[in-house]
Write a protein that holds these residues in place. Structure first.
Motif, PDB file in Angstrom:
ATOM      1  N   ALA A  28      60.235  58.261  32.728  1.00 54.63           N
ATOM      2  CA  ALA A  28      61.165  59.234  32.172  1.00 54.63           C
ATOM      3  C   ALA A  28      62.021  59.851  33.270  1.00 54.63           C
ATOM      4  CB  ALA A  28      60.400  60.333  31.431  1.00 54.63           C
ATOM      5  N   PRO A  29      63.347  59.951  33.072  1.00 55.06           N
ATOM      6  CA  PRO A  29      64.199  60.612  34.071  1.00 55.06           C
ATOM      7  C   PRO A  29      63.920  62.104  34.118  1.00 55.06           C
ATOM      8  CG  PRO A  29      65.463  60.068  32.110  1.00 55.06           C
ATOM      9  CD  PRO A  29      64.112  59.441  31.937  1.00 55.06           C
ATOM     10  N   ARG A  54      63.925  68.690  37.300  1.00 50.23           N
ATOM     11  CA  ARG A  54      62.869  69.295  36.501  1.00 50.23           C
ATOM     12  C   ARG A  54      61.661  68.354  36.416  1.00 50.23           C
ATOM     13  NH1 ARG A  54      65.345  73.032  37.527  1.00 50.23           N
ATOM     14  NH2 ARG A  54      66.398  74.572  36.202  1.00 50.23           N
ATOM     15  N   PRO A  55      60.875  68.255  37.480  1.00 48.63           N
ATOM     16  CA  PRO A  55      59.661  67.438  37.390  1.00 48.63           C
ATOM     17  C   PRO A  55      58.680  68.070  36.409  1.00 48.63           C
ATOM     18  CG  PRO A  55      59.652  68.739  39.407  1.00 48.63           C
ATOM     19  CD  PRO A  55      61.001  68.927  38.790  1.00 48.63           C
ATOM     20  N   THR A  56      57.863  67.253  35.779  1.00 48.69           N
ATOM     21  CA  THR A  56      56.899  67.755  34.793  1.00 48.69           C
ATOM     22  C   THR A  56      55.467  67.340  35.089  1.00 48.69           C
ATOM     23  OG1 THR A  56      57.274  65.828  33.373  1.00 48.69           O
ATOM     24  CG2 THR A  56      58.637  67.775  32.965  1.00 48.69           C
ATOM     25  N   GLY A  57      55.265  66.496  36.088  1.00 50.40           N
ATOM     26  CA  GLY A  57      53.926  66.000  36.372  1.00 50.40           C
ATOM     27  C   GLY A  57      53.025  67.071  36.975  1.00 50.40           C
ATOM     28  N   ALA A  82      55.357  68.309  39.937  1.00 44.88           N
ATOM     29  CA  ALA A  82      55.851  67.357  40.937  1.00 44.88           C
ATOM     30  C   ALA A  82      55.840  65.963  40.330  1.00 44.88           C
ATOM     31  CB  ALA A  82      55.000  67.389  42.205  1.00 44.88           C
ATOM     32  N   GLU A  83      56.769  65.128  40.800  1.00 46.29           N
ATOM     33  CA  GLU A  83      56.797  63.740  40.352  1.00 46.29           C
ATOM     34  C   GLU A  83      57.334  62.862  41.456  1.00 46.29           C
ATOM     35  OE1 GLU A  83      58.027  62.412  36.517  1.00 46.29           O
ATOM     36  OE2 GLU A  83      58.046  64.448  35.704  1.00 46.29           O
ATOM     37  N   ALA A  84      56.810  61.661  41.555  1.00 41.84           N
ATOM     38  CA  ALA A  84      57.357  60.664  42.460  1.00 41.84           C
ATOM     39  C   ALA A  84      58.679  60.158  41.903  1.00 41.84           C
ATOM     40  CB  ALA A  84      56.371  59.510  42.638  1.00 41.84           C
ATOM     41  N   GLN A  85      59.663  60.002  42.777  1.00 42.78           N
ATOM     42  CA  GLN A  85      60.943  59.457  42.348  1.00 42.78           C
ATOM     43  C   GLN A  85      60.851  57.938  42.180  1.00 42.78           C
ATOM     44  OE1 GLN A  85      64.275  60.726  44.727  1.00 42.78           O
ATOM     45  NE2 GLN A  85      63.799  62.904  44.493  1.00 42.78           N
ATOM     46  N   THR A  86      61.635  57.425  41.274  1.00 37.81           N
ATOM     47  CA  THR A  86      61.802  55.994  41.030  1.00 37.81           C
ATOM     48  C   THR A  86      63.269  55.778  40.680  1.00 37.81           C
ATOM     49  OG1 THR A  86      61.459  56.036  38.636  1.00 37.81           O
ATOM     50  CG2 THR A  86      59.471  55.920  40.025  1.00 37.81           C
ATOM     51  N   VAL A  91      69.374  60.220  36.061  1.00 40.04           N
ATOM     52  CA  VAL A  91      70.253  59.943  34.931  1.00 40.04           C
ATOM     53  C   VAL A  91      71.559  60.683  35.154  1.00 40.04           C
ATOM     54  CG1 VAL A  91      69.311  61.868  33.563  1.00 40.04           C
ATOM     55  CG2 VAL A  91      70.466  59.979  32.419  1.00 40.04           C
ATOM     56  N   GLY A  92      72.682  59.992  34.893  1.00 41.97           N
ATOM     57  CA  GLY A  92      73.992  60.597  35.067  1.00 41.97           C
ATOM     58  C   GLY A  92      74.416  61.376  33.845  1.00 41.97           C
TER      59      GLY A  92
END
Length: 206
Positions: A28-29, A54-57, A82-86, A91-92
């Motif tokens: 999810a973005p 807006r990380p949700t992890g 926190a979330e790891a980026q991928t 998202v634009g």
């Protein structure tokens, strides 16, 4: 050359929290790259545009926040998300920006956000970069290294309180580098001193 040191965290086996793991959807973005507001040039690269992060992890690489926050100093605000980026984390706000993002993720050699190696020369390990949000609402970036045990153990955590938006991770053998853009000279390099059992950061002076 500026050198900063990090401390290797020796942490025992961790208990995975099923609910926390489910709360983090890696596909999810969570970073929205905003369109121009008319106040500046319209040809800026997407990674220098304003981003809503807006990380949700509530866990990263299987490491729960109880462990991650335990690595922070008493002066640091605790993390709530926190979330790891991928590549799919971005998202634009417009189709044009999304096309720029997709093109960068396809064409850039540094469009990677995870790495695998023996970064402390002690078994296979995984490194990821991402974004965190404190419980006070402040956003920053992090690099996390864990071992590849069935229940991952935290090996190393480093954070940047003033780093917003894109953070890529590049691997050369068992050395790592991070940067904030795909077409500039910004890069910081992480090395492990086997004799001192410490990580060191180096930032070249260009």
């Amino acid at each position: 050359m500026r050198i900063m040191s990090g401390v290797v965290a020796a942490v025992g086996a961790l208990i995975l929290q099923t609910g926390a793991a489910q709360a983090q959807d890696r596909s999810a973005p969570f970073i929205v790259v905003q369109a121009d507001d008319g106040s500046g040039p319209s040809n800026d690269a997407w990674w220098v545009r304003t981003m809503t992060i807006r990380p949700t992890g509530t866990a990263v690489s299987g490491v729960p926040f109880q462990i991650l926050n335990g690595q922070l100093s008493e002066y640091d605000a605790p993390w709530c998300f926190a979330e790891a980026q991928t590549p799919k984390a971005f998202v634009g706000e417009t189709p044009e920006i999304q096309a720029e993002i997709d093109r960068s993720m396809t064409e850039s050699e540094t469009a990677t956000f995870a790495a695998h190696g023996r970064f402390t020369l002690a078994g296979r390990q995984t490194a990821v970069v991402g974004s965190f949000q404190t419980c006070q609402g402040d956003v920053g970036a992090f690099l996390l290294i864990t071992d590849d045990a069935p229940t991952p153990n935290l090996v190393y955590l480093h954070k940047w309180d003033d780093w917003k938006g894109l953070i890529w991770l590049h691997q050369t053998d068992d050395e790592l580098s991070v940067g904030s853009c795909f077409e500039c000279d910004h890069a910081e390099y992480l090395f492990f001193d086997q004799r001192r059992r410490r990580f060191y950061w180096e930032t070249p002076d260009f």
